[in-house]
Design an enzyme around this catalytic site. Sequence first.
Site, PDB file in Angstrom:
ATOM      1  N   LEU A 142       0.755  -1.218  -0.138  1.00 12.12           N
ATOM      2  CA  LEU A 142      -0.075   0.071   0.099  1.00 12.12           C
ATOM      3  C   LEU A 142       0.943   1.194   0.054  1.00 12.12           C
ATOM      4  O   LEU A 142       1.959   1.282   0.561  1.00 12.12           O
ATOM      5  CB  LEU A 142      -1.048   0.020   1.198  1.00 12.12           C
ATOM      6  CG  LEU A 142      -1.918  -1.014   1.403  1.00 12.12           C
ATOM      7  CD1 LEU A 142      -2.672  -0.768   2.643  1.00 12.12           C
ATOM      8  CD2 LEU A 142      -3.033  -0.876   0.180  1.00 12.12           C
ATOM      9  N   ASP A 143       0.453   2.257  -0.624  1.00 12.34           N
ATOM     10  CA  ASP A 143       1.359   3.574  -0.710  1.00 12.34           C
ATOM     11  C   ASP A 143       1.208   4.201   0.800  1.00 12.34           C
ATOM     12  O   ASP A 143       0.626   3.872   1.647  1.00 12.34           O
ATOM     13  CB  ASP A 143       0.415   4.562  -1.568  1.00 12.34           C
ATOM     14  CG  ASP A 143       0.468   4.297  -3.095  1.00 12.34           C
ATOM     15  OD1 ASP A 143       1.237   3.488  -3.594  1.00 12.34           O
ATOM     16  OD2 ASP A 143      -0.246   5.037  -3.637  1.00 12.34           O
ATOM     17  N   ARG A 144       2.316   4.694   1.026  1.00 11.84           N
ATOM     18  CA  ARG A 144       2.743   5.260   2.421  1.00 11.84           C
ATOM     19  C   ARG A 144       1.359   5.888   2.996  1.00 11.84           C
ATOM     20  O   ARG A 144       1.223   5.771   4.191  1.00 11.84           O
ATOM     21  CB  ARG A 144       3.812   6.277   2.311  1.00 11.84           C
ATOM     22  CG  ARG A 144       4.235   6.886   3.617  1.00 11.84           C
ATOM     23  CD  ARG A 144       5.424   7.845   3.489  1.00 11.84           C
ATOM     24  NE  ARG A 144       5.990   7.987   5.033  1.00 11.84           N
ATOM     25  CZ  ARG A 144       7.145   8.150   5.134  1.00 11.84           C
ATOM     26  NH1 ARG A 144       8.126   8.414   4.334  1.00 11.84           N
ATOM     27  NH2 ARG A 144       7.458   8.610   6.169  1.00 11.84           N
TER      28      ARG A 144
END
Length: 308
Positions: A142-144
């Site tokens: 997942l993106d940050r």
Amino acid sequence: MKASASNRQTRESAAKVFPVTEPAELLPFLLKNVTNAGRNSIKSMLSRGQIAVNGKPETAYNYQLQTGQTVTLSKEKVIEAPPLIGLSILHEDEHLLVVVKDAGLLSIASDKETDLTAYRQLTAHVRADGNEFNRIFVVHRLDRDTSGVMMFAKSEEVQQLLQNSWQETVKERTYVALVEGMLKKPEGTISSWLKESKTLKMYSSHYPNDGLHAVTHYKVIQSNRNFSLLEVSLETGRKNQIRVHMEDIGHPIVNDKKYGSKSRAINRLGLHARVLSFVHPKTGALLRFETEIPKMFLNPFREGFTAK
């Protein structure tokens, strides 16, 4: 090499791990599974902190075990797993970990940050029984700035099984997205070919078959003239796919400056991985994990709301 193998055998013999296959109280579970120790001996191990559930020492005889947990019996006092920051475990068994990640926490290390990541914290978690050979393996990311459900494997074999059959194994992968503006259609599908620019920004190509095919489905949950809350499901899992597609249709995700947002109605990216459902690669069981919609995603629809 021989010395390393010997050390590993010594560590493995010092701790025994028992998977929980059905709900049970801790003491009866231990009496059933630890065949070389009597009732008083097991009670002593509990009081000395030699018994752990999912890496955390447990002393209560009547602790209620749940299917999928692991019970560890150590010859020495169990090393307690360090507290997880921005991360909580939804499910753990001998093959995989399912967690929910907060916005702002990296999934794995980047060039700029190598310490506080989901990967590093979970590695410490699985080594809390003293076995330094325990590892975890990245299955997806997942993106940050995206929160929500994600999964890690506990072996390279399970990682490969999941990655090689991802489209067939994953039955549901649903996000909620807070976007700018009111969509004209209550539901729809966005399809494009994604490429990455030299500045590492993903974009949709104007030409068919030019890049990686990406398909996103959306449905409006709630909306007003300024914002819409969407349920988004992925047919493909490309980098930044939802963020690019929302920009493509003129409704960028709130607080996503990289992909066209001008609104800061909430103080984080308006994207959350809410549901993950998949077939367990070893047991064949269908598992489903659902989290709540982040409360701040609902703020723009409350009476009197004003964006800062």
